[in-house]
Design a protein around this motif. Structure first.
Motif, short mmCIF file in Angstrom:
data_model
loop_
_atom_site.label_atom_id
_atom_site.label_comp_id
_atom_site.label_asym_id
_atom_site.label_seq_id
_atom_site.Cartn_x
_atom_site.Cartn_y
_atom_site.Cartn_z
N GLU A 1 67.48 -74.64 21.03
CA GLU A 1 68.26 -73.62 20.10
C GLU A 1 69.81 -73.39 20.18
OE1 GLU A 1 65.11 -69.97 20.72
OE2 GLU A 1 66.13 -70.49 22.35
N GLN B 1 70.85 -76.16 18.06
CA GLN B 1 71.01 -75.75 16.96
C GLN B 1 72.42 -74.98 16.17
OE1 GLN B 1 67.03 -73.81 16.92
NE2 GLN B 1 66.05 -75.64 15.73
N VAL B 2 72.30 -73.95 17.36
CA VAL B 2 73.69 -73.00 17.28
C VAL B 2 74.88 -74.19 16.87
CG1 VAL B 2 74.91 -71.36 18.18
CG2 VAL B 2 72.50 -71.01 18.30
N LYS C 1 75.29 -75.75 13.66
CA LYS C 1 75.29 -74.61 12.58
C LYS C 1 76.48 -74.93 11.44
CE LYS C 1 73.87 -70.13 11.91
NZ LYS C 1 73.59 -68.89 12.75
N TYR C 2 77.55 -75.47 12.17
CA TYR C 2 78.84 -75.75 11.27
C TYR C 2 79.44 -77.26 11.47
CZ TYR C 2 78.62 -71.25 9.53
OH TYR C 2 78.09 -70.06 8.74
N THR D 1 82.99 -71.87 14.51
CA THR D 1 82.87 -71.05 13.38
C THR D 1 84.05 -70.49 12.79
OG1 THR D 1 80.64 -70.45 14.10
CG2 THR D 1 81.69 -69.03 12.61
N GLY E 1 69.68 -65.96 14.84
CA GLY E 1 70.38 -66.01 13.57
C GLY E 1 71.79 -65.42 13.62
N MET F 1 76.54 -67.96 16.82
CA MET F 1 77.55 -68.60 16.25
C MET F 1 78.32 -69.71 17.11
SD MET F 1 77.32 -68.11 12.99
CE MET F 1 77.22 -66.85 11.64
N PHE G 1 84.09 -70.65 8.89
CA PHE G 1 82.80 -70.54 8.11
C PHE G 1 82.68 -69.87 6.67
CE2 PHE G 1 82.99 -66.44 9.81
CZ PHE G 1 82.21 -65.25 9.02
N LEU H 1 76.97 -74.80 3.51
CA LEU H 1 75.98 -75.47 4.18
C LEU H 1 74.95 -76.14 3.40
CD1 LEU H 1 74.97 -72.55 6.79
CD2 LEU H 1 76.74 -74.59 6.91
#
Length: 132
Positions: A7, A10-11, A14-15, A20, A68, A71, A127, A132
């Motif tokens: 996880e 994954q975070v 994200k960018y 972010t 979700g 960031m 962001f 994305l």
């Protein structure tokens, strides 16, 4: 929320492995920030030596504590943002130019030598500029 290793990765991605907020490439020491803050009540506790400290208690906005809402953030951005909402933090950042002009002679000197140019541009987070 404690993220598992997958996880957390994954975070981080994200960018594209960037913060972010400022867009800097994240190194090994980055923070998983709550975009919508999860503030915690502060509980005063006395240490064994008699001094007092504030401990973080239960979350006051537990609904924001999910992956979700996480960031990737560099430490300076996350520490600066703290528990502020994004819009409050945006305003806070923009107002710092006035503070620099009032209280920091080195900033004023750098500005006088053309090393710093104030633009009065709005604060736009990384962001908000990428798709994305």
């Amino acid at each position: 929320m404690r993220l598992k290793k997958l996880e957390r990765e994954q975070v981080r991605m994200k960018y594209g492995g960037r913060c972010t907020y400022c867009g800097i490439e994240l190194g090994g020491r980055w923070h998983a920030d709550h975009l919508e803050p999860v503030t915690r009540e502060l509980i005063p506790k006395q240490n064994a030596n008699g001094t007092w400290r504030l401990d973080a208690g239960k979350p006051l906005r537990p609904e924001n504590d999910h992956i979700g809402n996480m960031m990737p953030a560099c430490a300076p951005c996350n520490i600066s943002k703290g528990s502020q909402s994004l819009e409050v933090w945006r305003t806070w950042i923009a107002r710092h130019v006035n503070s620099l002009n009032l209280y920091h002679p080195i900033y004023r000197l750098a500005k006088a030598y053309g090393l710093v140019v104030e633009t009065a541009a709005p604060v736009v987070f990384y962001f908000e500029t990428v798709t994305l």
